[in-house]
Design an enzyme around this catalytic site. Structure first.
Site, PDB file in Angstrom:
ATOM      1  N   GLU A   1     -16.115   5.635   5.576  1.00 42.93           N
ATOM      2  CA  GLU A   1     -15.071   4.983   6.680  1.00 42.93           C
ATOM      3  C   GLU A   1     -15.039   5.809   7.908  1.00 42.93           C
ATOM      4  O   GLU A   1     -15.657   7.081   7.788  1.00 42.93           O
ATOM      5  CB  GLU A   1     -13.768   4.797   5.986  1.00 42.93           C
ATOM      6  CG  GLU A   1     -13.283   5.985   5.401  1.00 42.93           C
ATOM      7  CD  GLU A   1     -11.871   5.876   4.912  1.00 42.93           C
ATOM      8  OE1 GLU A   1     -11.044   4.852   4.867  1.00 42.93           O
ATOM      9  OE2 GLU A   1     -11.645   6.808   3.836  1.00 42.93           O
TER      10      GLU A   1
ATOM     11  N   ARG B   1       0.926  -1.457  -0.173  1.00 35.82           N
ATOM     12  CA  ARG B   1      -0.121   0.051  -0.069  1.00 35.82           C
ATOM     13  C   ARG B   1       0.860   1.300  -0.021  1.00 35.82           C
ATOM     14  O   ARG B   1       0.601   2.182  -0.559  1.00 35.82           O
ATOM     15  CB  ARG B   1      -0.813   0.074   1.080  1.00 35.82           C
ATOM     16  CG  ARG B   1      -2.227   0.861   1.246  1.00 35.82           C
ATOM     17  CD  ARG B   1      -3.208   0.758   2.273  1.00 35.82           C
ATOM     18  NE  ARG B   1      -2.685   1.087   3.546  1.00 35.82           N
ATOM     19  CZ  ARG B   1      -3.459   0.726   4.778  1.00 35.82           C
ATOM     20  NH1 ARG B   1      -4.838   0.339   4.594  1.00 35.82           N
ATOM     21  NH2 ARG B   1      -3.004   0.815   5.850  1.00 35.82           N
TER      22      ARG B   1
ATOM     23  N   LYS C   1      -2.476   7.059   1.146  1.00 33.70           N
ATOM     24  CA  LYS C   1      -2.465   7.093   2.518  1.00 33.70           C
ATOM     25  C   LYS C   1      -1.396   8.371   2.517  1.00 33.70           C
ATOM     26  O   LYS C   1      -0.192   7.950   2.800  1.00 33.70           O
ATOM     27  CB  LYS C   1      -2.027   5.904   3.236  1.00 33.70           C
ATOM     28  CG  LYS C   1      -2.509   5.793   4.627  1.00 33.70           C
ATOM     29  CD  LYS C   1      -2.367   4.564   5.374  1.00 33.70           C
ATOM     30  CE  LYS C   1      -2.068   4.271   6.740  1.00 33.70           C
ATOM     31  NZ  LYS C   1      -3.361   5.131   7.552  1.00 33.70           N
TER      32      LYS C   1
HETATM   33  C1  LIG Z   1      -8.595   6.717   6.252  1.00 42.99           C
HETATM   34  C2  LIG Z   1      -8.611   5.232   6.886  1.00 42.99           C
HETATM   35  N1  LIG Z   1      -9.270   4.309   6.622  1.00 42.99           N
HETATM   36  C3  LIG Z   1      -9.146   3.001   7.016  1.00 42.99           C
HETATM   37  C4  LIG Z   1      -7.833   2.482   7.808  1.00 42.99           C
HETATM   38  C5  LIG Z   1      -7.875   1.168   8.235  1.00 42.99           C
HETATM   39  O1  LIG Z   1      -6.814   0.440   7.600  1.00 42.99           O
HETATM   40  P1  LIG Z   1      -5.980  -0.749   8.254  1.00 42.99           P
HETATM   41  O2  LIG Z   1      -6.782  -1.709   8.326  1.00 42.99           O
HETATM   42  O3  LIG Z   1      -4.847  -0.776   7.215  1.00 42.99           O
HETATM   43  O4  LIG Z   1      -5.461  -0.012   9.715  1.00 42.99           O
HETATM   44  C6  LIG Z   1      -7.030   3.471   8.171  1.00 42.99           C
HETATM   45  C7  LIG Z   1      -5.779   3.002   8.928  1.00 42.99           C
HETATM   46  O5  LIG Z   1      -4.724   3.785   8.448  1.00 42.99           O
HETATM   47  C8  LIG Z   1      -7.247   4.823   7.563  1.00 42.99           C
HETATM   48  O6  LIG Z   1      -6.186   5.711   7.939  1.00 42.99           O
END
Ligand SMILES: Cc1ncc(COP(=O)(O)O)c(C=O)c1O
Length: 328
Positions: A211, A81, A178
């Protein structure tokens, strides 16, 4: 005013840094920095130059993963990612995958905690104060190892509450990167604290659930379908993605009818049998209340418990998903 504001010597600044001891520093264990060319363990030295575009433009990308009992969970998926974010945001990667892994593991070993959080930042680098990335000669890598903060056991037993967010959502292209532009996410976190709930969840322009500030949501319908919002509009969470894979075993056993991405509205959530949050630090948390309405019977349900159990088993026992920190 200006006559009383002193210009400090280099040594005075170093002295002041040595005096800087804050209570939250006790969670900071180690930081690797390409800018320094190594690892520091004194929290007072865990700094980034102000002319790094990461600071004044948010021009950087990042990942957060965790280490449990000296094993880093889903490291390759986090680095996939990171590479995707780097490519999409035109950030050159100066390191091979194996160099990156070696540096991450060395920083964890220095932090010397069996359970810890690892934050990996890839910045545009120092180079001036304009928005242009072309003024930065070299990108920088910073890795910070801190203690792992997890919710109290009673939060898993009791379940958490959720509210719909009023903060405008990031557009799909940006939601998928991200990046260090987390202002909407920060405001959502503030919104949740101010409203006295654990999380808020964003709603997109079409009225579909998106989310949480740093976590994904999902629900199990009364027809036993495990549904999550479509990943083209939100960050593709590694935790929820892995749970969807592991939940396939529950389809085989007849517990679940299917797992799928879907256009989900708050109304769908109000009517769900169960709802949950997914994220790296806490794995799976049951949601028992959304917008003041009881979800299911208002208690953490079977699937939230089952998903947590599948994930916890995976992060302790699945060889393909874990990277040992200490060489045998
Ligand atoms: C905006 C956002 N959505 C969802 C997630 C959940 O992702 P993960 O399961 O990879 O921690 C994160 C975590 O970093 C995030 O910053």
């Amino acid at each position: 005013m200006s006559e009383t504001v002193r210009t400090l010597s280099f040594d005075e600044v170093v002295d002041r840094l040595l005096q800087k001891r804050e209570p939250y520093h006790q969670n900071y264990r180690a930081m690797y920095s390409t800018w320094y060319g190594g690892i520091v363990i004194d929290p007072a030295l865990m700094m980034v130059p102000i002319d790094d575009h990461l600071v004044h433009r948010g021009d950087g990308i990042f990942e957060v993963c965790k280490c449990v009992d000296w094993n880093v969970y889903a490291l390759d998926r986090h680095l996939d990612r990171l590479e995707y974010s780097a490519k999409t945001a035109s950030h050159p990667l100066r390191f091979s995958r194996s160099e990156l892994i070696e540096t991450i593991l060395a920083t964890i070993r220095t932090g010397n905690l069996p359970d810890c959080s690892i934050r990996i930042f890839l910045s545009r680098g120092p180079g001036g104060f304009s928005p242009s990335p072309y003024e930065c000669p070299e990108s920088q890598l910073y890795i910070v190892v801190t203690t792992l903060k997890t919710p109290a056991e009673e939060e898993y037993q009791r379940g958490v509450s959720l509210r719909s967010s009023v903060i405008p959502i990031k557009k799909d292209y940006f939601a998928n990167i991200k990046s260090c532009n987390y202002l909407p996410n920060v405001l959502m976190r503030k919104e949740a604290v101010d409203a006295g709930v654990e999380f808020t969840v964003s709603i997109d322009e079409q009225g579909f659930l998106a989310e949480g500030p740093t976590e994904n949501i999902g629900m199990v319908t009364r027809n036993r379908e495990f549904l999550v919002p479509r990943f083209d509009r939100i960050l593709r969470g590694i935790t929820v993605g892995r749970v969807m894979e592991l939940a396939e075993s529950l389809i085989g056993s007849g517990d679940l009818a299917k797992t799928a991405e879907a256009d989900l509205t708050p109304e769908d959530a109000y009517n769900a049998a169960e709802m949950m949050m997914f994220g790296t630090s806490f794995d799976v948390l049951p949601v028992v209340n959304y917008d003041g309405r009881r979800i299911g019977d208002g208690q953490p349900g079977y699937f939230a418990r089952k998903f947590l159990e599948l994930l916890r088993n995976d992060l302790r026992n699945c060889k393909e998903m874990i990277t040992p920190v200490r060489r045998m």
